[in-house]
Design an enzyme around this catalytic site. Sequence first.
Site, PDB file in Angstrom:
ATOM      1  CG  HIS A 170     -10.352   9.312 -42.993  1.00  0.00           C
ATOM      2  ND1 HIS A 170      -9.417   8.591 -43.709  1.00  0.00           N
ATOM      3  CD2 HIS A 170     -10.921  10.176 -43.880  1.00  0.00           C
ATOM      4  CE1 HIS A 170      -9.429   9.004 -44.976  1.00  0.00           C
ATOM      5  NE2 HIS A 170     -10.338   9.967 -45.109  1.00  0.00           N
TER       6      HIS A 170
ATOM      7  CE  LYS B 174     -12.956   6.766 -44.679  1.00  0.00           C
ATOM      8  NZ  LYS B 174     -14.164   7.023 -45.456  1.00  0.00           N
TER       9      LYS B 174
HETATM   10  N1  LIG Z   1     -16.195  11.067 -52.060  1.00  0.00           N
HETATM   11  C1  LIG Z   1     -15.824  11.985 -51.159  1.00  0.00           C
HETATM   12  O1  LIG Z   1     -15.225  13.039 -51.492  1.00  0.00           O
HETATM   13  C2  LIG Z   1     -16.146  11.739 -49.705  1.00  0.00           C
HETATM   14  C3  LIG Z   1     -15.741  12.647 -48.727  1.00  0.00           C
HETATM   15  C4  LIG Z   1     -16.100  12.401 -47.410  1.00  0.00           C
HETATM   16  C5  LIG Z   1     -16.849  11.276 -47.084  1.00  0.00           C
HETATM   17  N2  LIG Z   1     -17.197  10.391 -48.078  1.00  0.00           N
HETATM   18  C6  LIG Z   1     -18.025   9.210 -47.838  1.00  0.00           C
HETATM   19  O2  LIG Z   1     -19.373   9.660 -47.772  1.00  0.00           O
HETATM   20  C7  LIG Z   1     -20.105   8.778 -46.923  1.00  0.00           C
HETATM   21  C8  LIG Z   1     -20.771   9.591 -45.813  1.00  0.00           C
HETATM   22  O3  LIG Z   1     -19.776  10.161 -44.974  1.00  0.00           O
HETATM   23  P1  LIG Z   1     -20.189  10.972 -43.665  1.00  0.00           P
HETATM   24  O4  LIG Z   1     -18.932  11.306 -42.979  1.00  0.00           O
HETATM   25  O5  LIG Z   1     -21.135  12.053 -44.039  1.00  0.00           O
HETATM   26  O6  LIG Z   1     -20.964   9.832 -42.868  1.00  0.00           O
HETATM   27  P2  LIG Z   1     -22.132  10.002 -41.819  1.00  0.00           P
HETATM   28  O7  LIG Z   1     -21.935  11.246 -41.017  1.00  0.00           O
HETATM   29  O8  LIG Z   1     -22.252   8.695 -41.102  1.00  0.00           O
HETATM   30  O9  LIG Z   1     -23.423  10.243 -42.734  1.00  0.00           O
HETATM   31  C9  LIG Z   1     -24.078   9.265 -43.489  1.00  0.00           C
HETATM   32  C10 LIG Z   1     -25.556   9.489 -43.316  1.00  0.00           C
HETATM   33  O10 LIG Z   1     -26.271   8.646 -44.209  1.00  0.00           O
HETATM   34  C11 LIG Z   1     -27.543   8.441 -43.641  1.00  0.00           C
HETATM   35  N3  LIG Z   1     -28.119   7.196 -44.119  1.00  0.00           N
HETATM   36  C12 LIG Z   1     -27.890   5.923 -43.700  1.00  0.00           C
HETATM   37  N4  LIG Z   1     -28.643   5.056 -44.399  1.00  0.00           N
HETATM   38  C13 LIG Z   1     -29.359   5.791 -45.270  1.00  0.00           C
HETATM   39  C14 LIG Z   1     -30.336   5.465 -46.256  1.00  0.00           C
HETATM   40  N5  LIG Z   1     -30.762   4.209 -46.469  1.00  0.00           N
HETATM   41  N6  LIG Z   1     -30.878   6.477 -46.980  1.00  0.00           N
HETATM   42  C15 LIG Z   1     -30.495   7.754 -46.772  1.00  0.00           C
HETATM   43  N7  LIG Z   1     -29.591   8.132 -45.838  1.00  0.00           N
HETATM   44  C16 LIG Z   1     -29.034   7.147 -45.101  1.00  0.00           C
HETATM   45  C17 LIG Z   1     -27.335   8.441 -42.111  1.00  0.00           C
HETATM   46  O11 LIG Z   1     -28.307   9.262 -41.518  1.00  0.00           O
HETATM   47  P3  LIG Z   1     -29.620   8.750 -40.762  1.00  0.00           P
HETATM   48  O12 LIG Z   1     -29.190   7.719 -39.762  1.00  0.00           O
HETATM   49  O13 LIG Z   1     -30.139  10.018 -40.157  1.00  0.00           O
HETATM   50  O14 LIG Z   1     -30.452   8.194 -41.828  1.00  0.00           O
HETATM   51  C18 LIG Z   1     -26.012   9.156 -41.900  1.00  0.00           C
HETATM   52  O15 LIG Z   1     -26.145  10.337 -41.153  1.00  0.00           O
HETATM   53  C19 LIG Z   1     -19.090   7.753 -46.407  1.00  0.00           C
HETATM   54  O16 LIG Z   1     -19.146   6.611 -47.221  1.00  0.00           O
HETATM   55  C20 LIG Z   1     -17.764   8.476 -46.553  1.00  0.00           C
HETATM   56  O17 LIG Z   1     -16.655   7.621 -46.662  1.00  0.00           O
HETATM   57  C21 LIG Z   1     -16.862  10.612 -49.373  1.00  0.00           C
END
Ligand SMILES: NC(=O)c1ccc[n+]([C@@H]2O[C@H](COP(=O)([O-])OP(=O)(O)OC[C@H]3O[C@@H](n4cnc5c(N)ncnc54)[C@H](OP(=O)(O)O)[C@@H]3O)[C@@H](O)[C@H]2O)c1
Length: 282
Positions: A158, A162
């Site tokens: 990844h 991540k």
């Molecule tokens: N299931 C699937 O198919 C799949 C696929 C890809 C990724 N994922 C998972 O999805 C999650 C997000 O991945 P990503 O790559 O998008 O990560 P990311 O770019 O770090 O995005 C996560 C976002 O969540 C926000 N956040 C943090 N605390 C929060 C809160 N209390 N309330 C609301 N928003 C909050 C942060 O934004 P701010 O700092 O601006 O608040 C951050 O930008 C991870 O756990 C990843 O492993 C799952």
Amino acid sequence: MEGKLASLRIALWGASGRMGEAVLDCLGEQSEMSLVAAVVSEGSTWRGRLLRERFPSAPAEQRFLCARDCPPCDLILDFSGAAGFAEALSTALRFGAALVSGSTGLSRQDEERLEQASARIPVLWAANFSLGLIVLLALAEQAAAWLSDFDVELLDLHHRGKRDAPSGTARALGEAVIRAKESQGCHARAVFQREGARGEGEVGMVSLRGGDAVGEHRLFLLGKGERLELAHQVSDRRVFARGALRAASCLAGRPPGRYRLESMLPSLVGPVELDRVGSRPV
Ligand SMILES: NC(=O)c1ccc[n+]([C@@H]2O[C@H](COP(=O)([O-])OP(=O)(O)OC[C@H]3O[C@@H](n4cnc5c(N)ncnc54)[C@H](OP(=O)(O)O)[C@@H]3O)[C@@H](O)[C@H]2O)c1
């Protein structure tokens, strides 16, 4: 309430993140859904700013907001990771809304909360919303059962940002393999770090992190004189976003319970049906 809602009001958790962006990109394809909140953390640099700064086609006045300002909604779509999951779940409970979550790296306490919440609202959590991966999970379990004397090792690759390792998907694949091996009377256990020799029955998981790799999983079934490899690679996050939105459209309006993405497989050839698992009716 049974059946689909006319217009599904969605609140998106983690809206400023990589997955948030992919979901916002794909939401326009869903005529039956409307975004009522793009939720970020309290301390986010995006809080209060217009969605239009990043998404020119967003409604003129819509802003990123934090959980406590979230208006009532029918469904919460959560991609906020372990940091935002608990708040997404408690907000869904407050509104009696359905929850679709793809957040990984959840604690045991989070998982217990999810299980308890399923007595009151419909919930669907999946480590990976791509259809190809659901097929891979089924293939991995079958292959590990048929080739129960083969050694199995797993690799996940990844992007550098991540937060969790191994990935939630790698864990799910490892669990499927262990389940299959145990069903054949073999001892198996997951190993996340290895130094020195491979132990009997180990299912080793290696996590590579770097660059902008969206997500790759590779399963090695290693026998004497032959090996089988099963691999899955995603190059566009919208694959996850579309899968999650499809799950959202299926889940909304269902009775409380815990639902599984695996049962979406028939949607490849026919209408979508979701199986309810481990539900406790209200
Ligand atoms: N299931 C699937 O198919 C799949 C696929 C890809 C990724 N994922 C998972 O999805 C999650 C997000 O991945 P990503 O790559 O998008 O990560 P990311 O770019 O770090 O995005 C996560 C976002 O969540 C926000 N956040 C943090 N605390 C929060 C809160 N209390 N309330 C609301 N928003 C909050 C942060 O934004 P701010 O700092 O601006 O608040 C951050 O930008 C991870 O756990 C990843 O492993 C799952």
